[in-house]
Design an enzyme around this catalytic site. Sequence first.
Site, PDB file in Angstrom:
ATOM      1  N   TYR A 110     -46.500  -5.657  46.367  1.00 48.92           N
ATOM      2  CA  TYR A 110     -46.025  -4.466  45.650  1.00 48.92           C
ATOM      3  C   TYR A 110     -45.825  -4.782  44.165  1.00 48.92           C
ATOM      4  O   TYR A 110     -46.341  -4.078  43.288  1.00 48.92           O
ATOM      5  CB  TYR A 110     -44.713  -3.952  46.266  1.00 48.92           C
ATOM      6  CG  TYR A 110     -44.008  -2.941  45.379  1.00 48.92           C
ATOM      7  CD1 TYR A 110     -44.548  -1.682  45.177  1.00 48.92           C
ATOM      8  CD2 TYR A 110     -42.824  -3.270  44.710  1.00 48.92           C
ATOM      9  CE1 TYR A 110     -43.925  -0.763  44.336  1.00 48.92           C
ATOM     10  CE2 TYR A 110     -42.188  -2.359  43.878  1.00 48.92           C
ATOM     11  CZ  TYR A 110     -42.746  -1.102  43.692  1.00 48.92           C
ATOM     12  OH  TYR A 110     -42.138  -0.201  42.853  1.00 48.92           O
ATOM     13  N   LYS A 166     -43.914   1.935  47.646  1.00 47.53           N
ATOM     14  CA  LYS A 166     -42.892   1.209  46.884  1.00 47.53           C
ATOM     15  C   LYS A 166     -42.084   0.161  47.657  1.00 47.53           C
ATOM     16  O   LYS A 166     -41.103  -0.339  47.142  1.00 47.53           O
ATOM     17  CB  LYS A 166     -41.920   2.225  46.286  1.00 47.53           C
ATOM     18  CG  LYS A 166     -41.112   2.979  47.329  1.00 47.53           C
ATOM     19  CD  LYS A 166     -39.965   3.760  46.718  1.00 47.53           C
ATOM     20  CE  LYS A 166     -39.194   4.514  47.772  1.00 47.53           C
ATOM     21  NZ  LYS A 166     -38.103   5.300  47.260  1.00 47.53           N
ATOM     22  N   PHE A 180     -35.250  -0.734  37.112  1.00 46.91           N
ATOM     23  CA  PHE A 180     -34.508  -1.681  37.919  1.00 46.91           C
ATOM     24  C   PHE A 180     -34.136  -0.967  39.235  1.00 46.91           C
ATOM     25  O   PHE A 180     -35.041  -0.547  39.939  1.00 46.91           O
ATOM     26  CB  PHE A 180     -33.376  -2.322  37.101  1.00 46.91           C
ATOM     27  CG  PHE A 180     -33.953  -3.487  36.314  1.00 46.91           C
ATOM     28  CD1 PHE A 180     -34.882  -3.256  35.293  1.00 46.91           C
ATOM     29  CD2 PHE A 180     -33.685  -4.799  36.654  1.00 46.91           C
ATOM     30  CE1 PHE A 180     -35.516  -4.316  34.635  1.00 46.91           C
ATOM     31  CE2 PHE A 180     -34.292  -5.859  35.996  1.00 46.91           C
ATOM     32  CZ  PHE A 180     -35.212  -5.617  34.989  1.00 46.91           C
ATOM     33  N   ARG A 183     -27.826  -7.149  41.474  1.00 42.14           N
ATOM     34  CA  ARG A 183     -28.869  -6.218  41.050  1.00 42.14           C
ATOM     35  C   ARG A 183     -28.327  -5.269  39.992  1.00 42.14           C
ATOM     36  O   ARG A 183     -27.136  -4.936  39.978  1.00 42.14           O
ATOM     37  CB  ARG A 183     -29.366  -5.376  42.243  1.00 42.14           C
ATOM     38  CG  ARG A 183     -30.096  -6.165  43.314  1.00 42.14           C
ATOM     39  CD  ARG A 183     -31.458  -6.653  42.841  1.00 42.14           C
ATOM     40  NE  ARG A 183     -32.145  -7.451  43.844  1.00 42.14           N
ATOM     41  CZ  ARG A 183     -32.037  -8.776  43.983  1.00 42.14           C
ATOM     42  NH1 ARG A 183     -31.245  -9.462  43.176  1.00 42.14           N
ATOM     43  NH2 ARG A 183     -32.716  -9.419  44.903  1.00 42.14           N
ATOM     44  N   SER A 231     -42.013  -1.479  37.570  1.00 42.68           N
ATOM     45  CA  SER A 231     -40.846  -1.916  38.353  1.00 42.68           C
ATOM     46  C   SER A 231     -40.376  -3.295  37.920  1.00 42.68           C
ATOM     47  O   SER A 231     -41.179  -4.127  37.465  1.00 42.68           O
ATOM     48  CB  SER A 231     -41.271  -1.970  39.828  1.00 42.68           C
ATOM     49  OG  SER A 231     -40.321  -2.675  40.589  1.00 42.68           O
ATOM     50  N   LYS A 289     -47.924  -3.363  40.822  1.00 39.80           N
ATOM     51  CA  LYS A 289     -47.323  -2.699  39.658  1.00 39.80           C
ATOM     52  C   LYS A 289     -47.739  -3.421  38.365  1.00 39.80           C
ATOM     53  O   LYS A 289     -48.000  -2.796  37.340  1.00 39.80           O
ATOM     54  CB  LYS A 289     -45.795  -2.680  39.795  1.00 39.80           C
ATOM     55  CG  LYS A 289     -45.303  -1.687  40.840  1.00 39.80           C
ATOM     56  CD  LYS A 289     -45.295  -0.294  40.265  1.00 39.80           C
ATOM     57  CE  LYS A 289     -45.632   0.771  41.254  1.00 39.80           C
ATOM     58  NZ  LYS A 289     -45.626   2.120  40.697  1.00 39.80           N
ATOM     59  N   GLY A 332     -38.399 -13.574  49.606  1.00 37.48           N
ATOM     60  CA  GLY A 332     -38.827 -12.837  48.403  1.00 37.48           C
ATOM     61  C   GLY A 332     -37.679 -12.320  47.563  1.00 37.48           C
ATOM     62  O   GLY A 332     -37.887 -11.905  46.423  1.00 37.48           O
ATOM     63  N   ASP A 333     -36.443 -12.293  48.099  1.00 37.56           N
ATOM     64  CA  ASP A 333     -35.313 -11.803  47.299  1.00 37.56           C
ATOM     65  C   ASP A 333     -34.916 -12.849  46.260  1.00 37.56           C
ATOM     66  O   ASP A 333     -34.804 -14.035  46.580  1.00 37.56           O
ATOM     67  CB  ASP A 333     -34.095 -11.514  48.193  1.00 37.56           C
ATOM     68  CG  ASP A 333     -34.109 -10.096  48.724  1.00 37.56           C
ATOM     69  OD1 ASP A 333     -34.914  -9.279  48.236  1.00 37.56           O
ATOM     70  OD2 ASP A 333     -33.310  -9.806  49.635  1.00 37.56           O
TER      71      ASP A 333
HETATM   72  N1  NAD Z   1     -37.192   3.848  44.059  1.00 39.38           N
HETATM   73  C1  NAD Z   1     -37.193   2.621  43.573  1.00 39.38           C
HETATM   74  O1  NAD Z   1     -36.348   1.801  43.924  1.00 39.38           O
HETATM   75  C2  NAD Z   1     -38.208   2.212  42.521  1.00 39.38           C
HETATM   76  C3  NAD Z   1     -37.980   1.057  41.741  1.00 39.38           C
HETATM   77  C4  NAD Z   1     -38.935   0.681  40.800  1.00 39.38           C
HETATM   78  C5  NAD Z   1     -40.096   1.440  40.632  1.00 39.38           C
HETATM   79  N2  NAD Z   1     -40.290   2.539  41.409  1.00 39.38           N
HETATM   80  C6  NAD Z   1     -41.541   3.297  41.246  1.00 39.38           C
HETATM   81  O2  NAD Z   1     -41.225   4.662  41.001  1.00 39.38           O
HETATM   82  C7  NAD Z   1     -42.216   5.494  41.567  1.00 39.38           C
HETATM   83  C8  NAD Z   1     -41.556   6.581  42.398  1.00 39.38           C
HETATM   84  O3  NAD Z   1     -40.734   5.989  43.374  1.00 39.38           O
HETATM   85  P1  NAD Z   1     -39.868   6.863  44.389  1.00 39.38           P
HETATM   86  O4  NAD Z   1     -38.660   6.068  44.704  1.00 39.38           O
HETATM   87  O5  NAD Z   1     -39.733   8.240  43.898  1.00 39.38           O
HETATM   88  O6  NAD Z   1     -40.835   6.807  45.654  1.00 39.38           O
HETATM   89  P2  NAD Z   1     -41.182   7.961  46.708  1.00 39.38           P
HETATM   90  O7  NAD Z   1     -41.908   7.297  47.836  1.00 39.38           O
HETATM   91  O8  NAD Z   1     -39.983   8.763  47.013  1.00 39.38           O
HETATM   92  O9  NAD Z   1     -42.190   8.862  45.873  1.00 39.38           O
HETATM   93  C9  NAD Z   1     -43.555   8.536  45.712  1.00 39.38           C
HETATM   94  C10 NAD Z   1     -44.313   9.851  45.824  1.00 39.38           C
HETATM   95  O10 NAD Z   1     -45.694   9.602  45.614  1.00 39.38           O
HETATM   96  C11 NAD Z   1     -46.439  10.278  46.624  1.00 39.38           C
HETATM   97  N3  NAD Z   1     -47.688   9.522  46.774  1.00 39.38           N
HETATM   98  C12 NAD Z   1     -47.832   8.225  47.158  1.00 39.38           C
HETATM   99  N4  NAD Z   1     -49.132   7.891  47.112  1.00 39.38           N
HETATM  100  C13 NAD Z   1     -49.819   8.981  46.677  1.00 39.38           C
HETATM  101  C14 NAD Z   1     -51.179   9.263  46.427  1.00 39.38           C
HETATM  102  N5  NAD Z   1     -52.143   8.344  46.636  1.00 39.38           N
HETATM  103  N6  NAD Z   1     -51.534  10.486  45.988  1.00 39.38           N
HETATM  104  C15 NAD Z   1     -50.590  11.446  45.789  1.00 39.38           C
HETATM  105  N7  NAD Z   1     -49.275  11.243  46.020  1.00 39.38           N
HETATM  106  C16 NAD Z   1     -48.895  10.026  46.462  1.00 39.38           C
HETATM  107  C17 NAD Z   1     -45.532  10.300  47.840  1.00 39.38           C
HETATM  108  O11 NAD Z   1     -45.832  11.330  48.749  1.00 39.38           O
HETATM  109  C18 NAD Z   1     -44.166  10.490  47.195  1.00 39.38           C
HETATM  110  O12 NAD Z   1     -43.863  11.864  47.050  1.00 39.38           O
HETATM  111  C19 NAD Z   1     -43.157   4.587  42.330  1.00 39.38           C
HETATM  112  O13 NAD Z   1     -44.290   4.353  41.528  1.00 39.38           O
HETATM  113  C20 NAD Z   1     -42.361   3.309  42.508  1.00 39.38           C
HETATM  114  O14 NAD Z   1     -43.206   2.179  42.577  1.00 39.38           O
HETATM  115  C21 NAD Z   1     -39.371   2.953  42.334  1.00 39.38           C
END
Ligand code: NAD
Length: 360
Positions: free
Chosen positions: A146, A82, A174, A226, A122, A150, A288-289
């Site tokens: 990234y 992410k 967001f 943001r 995202s 998505k 990129g921001d």
């Molecule tokens: N946190 C943010 O700011 C944010 C914002 C927008 C979107 N997202 C999306 O939300 C989702 C969760 O984000 P988060 O903040 O909890 O991230 P995180 O990194 O805390 O959690 C992601 C989890 O996925 C697991 N993982 C990654 N690749 C894997 C794979 N190939 N197989 C099995 N497990 C795998 C990791 O071990 C982790 O536990 C992501 O898809 C991210 O793109 C997050």
Amino acid sequence: MRFLLTGGAGYIGTQILVELLQAGHDVAVIDNLSSGHLEALQRAQALAGRTFSFFRGDIADRELVSRALCGVDVVFHLAAYKLSGESMLRPERYFQNNVGGMCALLSAMEAAGVRRIVYSSSAAVYGAQREMPVHEDAPLRPESPYGASKAQGEQMLEWMVRCHQWSAVSLRYFNPVGAHASGHIGEPLESAASLVPRALYALTREDSRLTIMGTDYPTPDGTCLRDYVHVKDLARAHLLALGALEEPRHAIFNVGTGRPYSVREVLSACARVTGREVRFSEGARRPGDVPCAAANPGRFQRKVGFEAQLGLDEMVASAWNWCQLNPFGYQEAPGNVDGLALSGILPAEAQRAGAPPGPV
Ligand SMILES: NC(=O)c1ccc[n+]([C@@H]2O[C@H](COP(=O)([O-])OP(=O)(O)OC[C@H]3O[C@@H](n4cnc5c(N)ncnc54)[C@H](O)[C@@H]3O)[C@@H](O)[C@H]2O)c1
């Protein structure tokens, strides 16, 4: 209902896990623990007071995913990398995991006849937009691998819906902030890349100082704006999103508040909540921001009645509570959750060897 939660050991996944268990659902989690934490799963179990199945492994592992899909009605797909900045340095890693891994998951789902999915997309799919707050129908202009990965995930879902009559919901998060009200599950400060945890990190480490990346943006105080959403509201949004799963349809929703805050406003909130000033220096813009990213939250509100209930101070307060209770994140078990046991969490090898999955 039974759900498969990919990435359930991560920051957002553990919060959704608690919500699902507390709502009385059956849950299977698959996570390779590349950034997630086993201890977070244990704490989620203790908080919910209910068990679940844990499949330790990768979403690209077809055999493991097929087992995890047994009896599942809906998949919540969160597993991904992410970090936008990191994706600029290693784009191939992001496409392999976020696109290739997701493709393998979708293929296993189709084979298992599981055709309903809620996908963690995202705001990064938007990039710089002329109109803010941004509406879901705006053209996508991701500014990092990234964000592009998505957007590609959304496109794959679009075609699964058209070709195989799937039901899919993509939630464009967001900026998720905050922690569970108990203070037992949250985002470890050390590894967090977003503003609030980094500001709190600077507060808790004598030798640390936050750098504001860019003070010359065309915004009221020169810093980026943001749209922040409490992780508790975000977790709740996932349960509401189930009401938008219609066949065959791919529904896309922003999940935000529509009210953006500048970096300086966030630092003021940190000072209000903690009683301490965040030490910071002013630096150059980060490539990129975009100056402003804010959601038009109307479509999701109209469809399922979602409205964020928690404001910026509550986000910061819960994150602060979490980081005071867990100054080293999950790395050092602080012993502040009683009654946790490792029993029932089976490694993937044991599951492959025929042992029944979970419960944790
Ligand atoms: N946190 C943010 O700011 C944010 C914002 C927008 C979107 N997202 C999306 O939300 C989702 C969760 O984000 P988060 O903040 O909890 O991230 P995180 O990194 O805390 O959690 C992601 C989890 O996925 C697991 N993982 C990654 N690749 C894997 C794979 N190939 N197989 C099995 N497990 C795998 C990791 O071990 C982790 O536990 C992501 O898809 C991210 O793109 C997050």
